[in-house]
Write a protein that holds these residues in place. Structure first.
Motif, PDB file in Angstrom:
ATOM      1  N   ARG A 237      31.451   2.344  35.306  1.00 56.45           N
ATOM      2  CA  ARG A 237      31.023   2.419  33.904  1.00 56.45           C
ATOM      3  C   ARG A 237      31.740   3.554  33.174  1.00 56.45           C
ATOM      4  N   ILE A 238      31.991   4.645  33.864  1.00 49.55           N
ATOM      5  CA  ILE A 238      32.747   5.750  33.263  1.00 49.55           C
ATOM      6  C   ILE A 238      34.153   5.285  32.897  1.00 49.55           C
ATOM      7  N   VAL A 239      34.834   4.652  33.829  1.00 48.69           N
ATOM      8  CA  VAL A 239      36.202   4.186  33.592  1.00 48.69           C
ATOM      9  C   VAL A 239      36.229   3.128  32.493  1.00 48.69           C
ATOM     10  N   ALA A 240      35.255   2.224  32.498  1.00 45.10           N
ATOM     11  CA  ALA A 240      35.202   1.174  31.469  1.00 45.10           C
ATOM     12  C   ALA A 240      35.028   1.765  30.076  1.00 45.10           C
ATOM     13  N   ALA A 241      34.364   2.920  29.989  1.00 47.63           N
ATOM     14  CA  ALA A 241      34.143   3.572  28.696  1.00 47.63           C
ATOM     15  C   ALA A 241      35.318   4.461  28.284  1.00 47.63           C
ATOM     16  N   GLY A 242      36.370   4.488  29.102  1.00 45.52           N
ATOM     17  CA  GLY A 242      37.529   5.306  28.774  1.00 45.52           C
ATOM     18  C   GLY A 242      37.456   6.725  29.278  1.00 45.52           C
ATOM     19  N   GLY A 243      36.509   7.010  30.170  1.00 47.87           N
ATOM     20  CA  GLY A 243      36.368   8.366  30.689  1.00 47.87           C
ATOM     21  C   GLY A 243      37.369   8.689  31.782  1.00 47.87           C
ATOM     22  N   VAL A 244      37.423   9.960  32.134  1.00 49.84           N
ATOM     23  CA  VAL A 244      38.345  10.471  33.152  1.00 49.84           C
ATOM     24  C   VAL A 244      37.557  10.660  34.442  1.00 49.84           C
ATOM     25  N   LEU A 245      38.014  10.022  35.514  1.00 48.26           N
ATOM     26  CA  LEU A 245      37.310  10.045  36.789  1.00 48.26           C
ATOM     27  C   LEU A 245      38.016  10.948  37.790  1.00 48.26           C
ATOM     28  N   HIS A 246      37.264  11.893  38.361  1.00 52.22           N
ATOM     29  CA  HIS A 246      37.759  12.772  39.417  1.00 52.22           C
ATOM     30  C   HIS A 246      36.958  12.484  40.682  1.00 52.22           C
ATOM     31  N   VAL A 247      37.657  12.090  41.750  1.00 47.62           N
ATOM     32  CA  VAL A 247      36.999  11.659  42.981  1.00 47.62           C
ATOM     33  C   VAL A 247      37.117  12.740  44.044  1.00 47.62           C
ATOM     34  N   PHE A 248      35.994  13.043  44.698  1.00 51.64           N
ATOM     35  CA  PHE A 248      35.944  14.039  45.771  1.00 51.64           C
ATOM     36  C   PHE A 248      35.345  13.368  47.004  1.00 51.64           C
ATOM     37  N   MET A 305      30.437  19.161  42.102  1.00 53.98           N
ATOM     38  CA  MET A 305      29.497  19.741  41.143  1.00 53.98           C
ATOM     39  C   MET A 305      30.122  20.930  40.418  1.00 53.98           C
ATOM     40  N   GLY A 306      30.748  21.809  41.208  1.00 49.55           N
ATOM     41  CA  GLY A 306      31.343  23.003  40.608  1.00 49.55           C
ATOM     42  C   GLY A 306      32.487  22.674  39.672  1.00 49.55           C
ATOM     43  N   CYS A 307      33.281  21.671  40.020  1.00 50.54           N
ATOM     44  CA  CYS A 307      34.390  21.288  39.140  1.00 50.54           C
ATOM     45  C   CYS A 307      33.876  20.708  37.826  1.00 50.54           C
ATOM     46  N   ALA A 308      32.740  20.002  37.866  1.00 49.85           N
ATOM     47  CA  ALA A 308      32.133  19.526  36.631  1.00 49.85           C
ATOM     48  C   ALA A 308      31.714  20.700  35.748  1.00 49.85           C
ATOM     49  N   VAL A 309      31.117  21.724  36.362  1.00 49.05           N
ATOM     50  CA  VAL A 309      30.704  22.915  35.615  1.00 49.05           C
ATOM     51  C   VAL A 309      31.918  23.636  35.030  1.00 49.05           C
ATOM     52  N   LEU A 310      32.954  23.823  35.839  1.00 47.33           N
ATOM     53  CA  LEU A 310      34.152  24.527  35.381  1.00 47.33           C
ATOM     54  C   LEU A 310      34.860  23.756  34.268  1.00 47.33           C
ATOM     55  N   ALA A 312      33.465  21.684  32.115  1.00 42.58           N
ATOM     56  CA  ALA A 312      32.658  21.815  30.905  1.00 42.58           C
ATOM     57  C   ALA A 312      32.859  23.178  30.253  1.00 42.58           C
ATOM     58  N   ARG A 313      32.969  24.194  31.082  1.00 37.12           N
ATOM     59  CA  ARG A 313      33.194  25.536  30.540  1.00 37.12           C
ATOM     60  C   ARG A 313      34.539  25.600  29.827  1.00 37.12           C
ATOM     61  N   GLN A 314      35.562  25.031  30.438  1.00 34.49           N
ATOM     62  CA  GLN A 314      36.884  25.041  29.832  1.00 34.49           C
ATOM     63  C   GLN A 314      36.893  24.252  28.518  1.00 34.49           C
ATOM     64  N   MET A 315      36.113  23.190  28.451  1.00 28.51           N
ATOM     65  CA  MET A 315      36.081  22.330  27.270  1.00 28.51           C
ATOM     66  C   MET A 315      35.102  22.807  26.195  1.00 28.51           C
ATOM     67  N   GLU A 316      34.404  23.909  26.438  1.00 31.98           N
ATOM     68  CA  GLU A 316      33.375  24.383  25.504  1.00 31.98           C
ATOM     69  C   GLU A 316      32.345  23.280  25.259  1.00 31.98           C
ATOM     70  N   SER A 317      32.025  22.553  26.311  1.00 34.93           N
ATOM     71  CA  SER A 317      31.057  21.468  26.227  1.00 34.93           C
ATOM     72  C   SER A 317      29.939  21.744  27.230  1.00 34.93           C
ATOM     73  N   HIS A 318      29.315  20.706  27.774  1.00 37.50           N
ATOM     74  CA  HIS A 318      28.225  20.930  28.716  1.00 37.50           C
ATOM     75  C   HIS A 318      28.369  20.009  29.915  1.00 37.50           C
ATOM     76  N   ALA A 319      27.717  20.394  31.001  1.00 40.21           N
ATOM     77  CA  ALA A 319      27.729  19.614  32.232  1.00 40.21           C
ATOM     78  C   ALA A 319      26.311  19.142  32.533  1.00 40.21           C
ATOM     79  N   LEU A 320      26.205  17.958  33.110  1.00 44.78           N
ATOM     80  CA  LEU A 320      24.920  17.449  33.557  1.00 44.78           C
ATOM     81  C   LEU A 320      25.127  16.609  34.810  1.00 44.78           C
ATOM     82  N   ALA A 499      34.678  26.679  42.918  1.00 46.50           N
ATOM     83  CA  ALA A 499      33.882  25.564  42.424  1.00 46.50           C
ATOM     84  C   ALA A 499      32.458  25.630  42.959  1.00 46.50           C
ATOM     85  N   ALA A 500      32.310  25.814  44.266  1.00 45.28           N
ATOM     86  CA  ALA A 500      30.968  25.882  44.854  1.00 45.28           C
ATOM     87  C   ALA A 500      30.183  27.070  44.302  1.00 45.28           C
TER      88      ALA A 500
END
Length: 536
Positions: A237-248, A305-310, A312-320, A499-500
């Motif tokens: 659903r993320i990819v279908a919406a045009g989002g960027v997917l990072h796989v770990f 999880m940590g990469c999502a937080v980092l 969001a911080r770089q983008m001046e946005s938020h993580a959830l 990240a952790a």
């Protein structure tokens, strides 16, 4: 120190390597170039960054010096970016009248007859900043919206603009909610159980919920694994919406698919392969070749999880986080990771989805001492210089004084060096910062002590000869590699460690990029210098 050109120095500053950038700026003789607008502009940028990390008592002086540098550069070679920086820095330093005078001058230039060699985004972003300094928030909001419309998807520049406008609002005691509708997309960590039948009602219901979540939260970046079931449904659903997917992944792609995708059937494997091909990045955290491994899975998700937080911080946005749990609050890993995120008091969405398919691999949640562990290893060394033998004796006494929480097996020693083992980067970081504070009483020693940290899964073997535990990192980062990261006076950490560490906001720190290390199989590992006192 080798002289470096100004573009190299400013690139270091943009990469958050401020200490190194300032050292190179001084070594290159740029401080003495008082009639060089390029050098003066870089000086203003570096002073501003130093001010934002300084103690309040020193901050105002540095902000004013930065403003003066930008203003001097503008008088030699007028450019809107120099003048608006001077205006904002005077405002942040508490000189409101000087700030407003310069902001009005910026607007005159922007609306004047002379062409401006800047992008439409930058012209409108500069206008927004000037309007905000003059107290006209509605006009600032309109200008910022025009800037975003002129360059859609330009998240990096927008993040920088939002950070600057946020600083101005904070200094003036103004509300920042008017910035929220224009922030870059949010960053999502996703985790969930595997008990879904492909294409059945359970999957369809979850897909609809994820689509609503993407729209409601403006999610554009996603971080997680790709096990059959919830992971793949969310990622699609993320990819279908045009989002960027990072796989770990905890293991290599084929190993992971064999254990966590193929047992659910060929439909899931086909979807997995498509997502691997469409992902922006794919990382395998260990070289473990056996079956499902609890520690490797936890490591991969902690780093995600940590990469999502980092991000969001770089983008001046938020993580959830989106946690897809079954009616019993599981599976076990999903529940544990959901609790880890929740305990850090970060925003979380929980979707309860009953299982309509077979369970995925279930891991034994009990510890496995003597086999495998996820741990943070801190390496400490006295580098050559001075009386190394005496320095080692003093450092050893300081380490002993702080070693109360460590067990005997958690400390190993070799000439001029120690290795300490902690359960998690939070513990290791607090301990390392405590050692640094102790070293402040020994100025001749503090600059000779290097520390380096890595976080990973360790295979533990009892050496038959010595009966001592020996750790073997399953991610390909051996002890010799970590020892190469040691820099006198610095605490160097790997990307996975950072990240952790970033998930839990209780440890206040700032990280500066230092460079890269070529790891196992030519994998490049980004290294960071860690400093205390700045929260994520």
């Amino acid at each position: 120190m080798t002289s470096r050109p100004l573009p190299y120095i400013i690139a270091l500053a943009r990469a958050c390597s401020l200490s190194r950038a300032w050292a190179l700026f001084e070594a290159g003789g740029y401080l003495d170039r008082r009639d060089d607008p390029a050098a003066l502009s870089v000086k203003g940028r570096l002073l501003k960054d130093r001010a934002l990390r300084a103690d309040p008592a020193e901050r105002g002086v540095l902000l004013e010096q930065a403003a003066q540098a930008y203003l001097a550069a503008d008088r030699y070679q007028p450019e809107p970016y120099r003048l608006i920086n001077a205006a904002s820095l005077y405002g942040l330093a508490g000189h409101g009248e000087e700030s407003r005078v310069l902001a009005r001058e910026v607007l005159v230039r922007l609306d004047g007859p002379d062409p401006i060699a800047e992008t439409p985004y930058y012209v409108e972003a500069t206008r927004a900043e000037a309007m905000l300094l003059l107290g006209d928030v509605p006009a600032a909001a309109m200008a910022l919206r025009r800037a975003v419309e002129a360059s859609p998807g330009n998240w990096s520049d927008l993040a920088g603009t939002l950070k600057q406008l946020g600083l101005i609002c904070a200094a003036a005691g103004q509300d920042t909610s008017w910035l929220d509708p224009l922030r870059p997309p949010a960053s999502l960590h996703f985790v969930g159980h595997m008990g879904f039948v492909a294409g059945a009602a359970g999957e369809q219901a979850l897909a609809r919920r994820v689509d609503r979540l993407i729209e409601d939260e403006n999610i554009g970046f996603a971080f997680g694994a790709l096990a059959a079931g919830a992971d793949i449904i969310v990622a699609e659903r993320i990819v279908a919406a045009g989002g960027v997917l990072h796989v770990f992944l905890p293991t290599a792609v084929e190993n992971f698919a064999r254990d966590s995708v193929d047992p659910a059937g060929p439909q899931w494997r086909a979807r997995f392969d498509v997502l691997i091909a469409r992902a922006h990045t794919v990382r395998s955290l260990t070289r473990h070749n056996g079956g499902h491994d609890s520690d490797a899975t936890c490591l991969a998700n902690e780093v995600a999880m940590g990469c999502a937080v980092l991000n969001a911080r770089q983008m001046e946005s938020h993580a959830l986080q989106l946690a897809v749990l079954d009616e019993g609050g599981g599976g076990p890993h999903s529940a544990r990771l959901a609790e880890h995120w929740r305990s850090a008091r970060r925003r979380q969405i929980v979707e309860i989805c009953p299982r309509d398919g077979a369970d995925g691999p279930r891991d034994d949640m009990t510890p496995q001492p003597g086999q495998r562990r996820c741990s943070a290893c801190l390496h400490i060394s006295v580098e050559p210089g001075g009386d190394r033998f005496e320095q080692t004796r003093v450092l050893g006494s300081l380490i002993a004084a702080l070693a109360g929480e460590l067990k005997a097996g958690d400390i190993s020693v070799s000439p001029y060096a120690w290795r300490l083992r902690f359960r998690h980067p939070q513990q290791a970081t607090r301990w390392a910062f405590a050692l640094r504070r102790s070293l402040e009483d020994y100025p001749g020693l503090s600059g000779q002590v290097g520390m380096a940290c890595h976080y990973g899964v360790k295979a533990v073997m009892i050496d038959p000869a010595s009966q001592c535990e020996v750790d073997y990192d399953l991610g390909g980062i051996d002890e010799d590699a970590v020892a190469q990261w040691l820099v006198p006076g610095s605490l160097t950490v790997s990307t996975d460690y950072l990240a952790a560490l970033s998930v839990d906001p209780s440890v206040a720190f700032h990280a500066e990029r230092m460079g890269e290390h070529e790891g196992d199989a030519s994998q490049s590992i980004q290294l960071f210098a860690l400093e205390s006192g700045f929260s994520v």
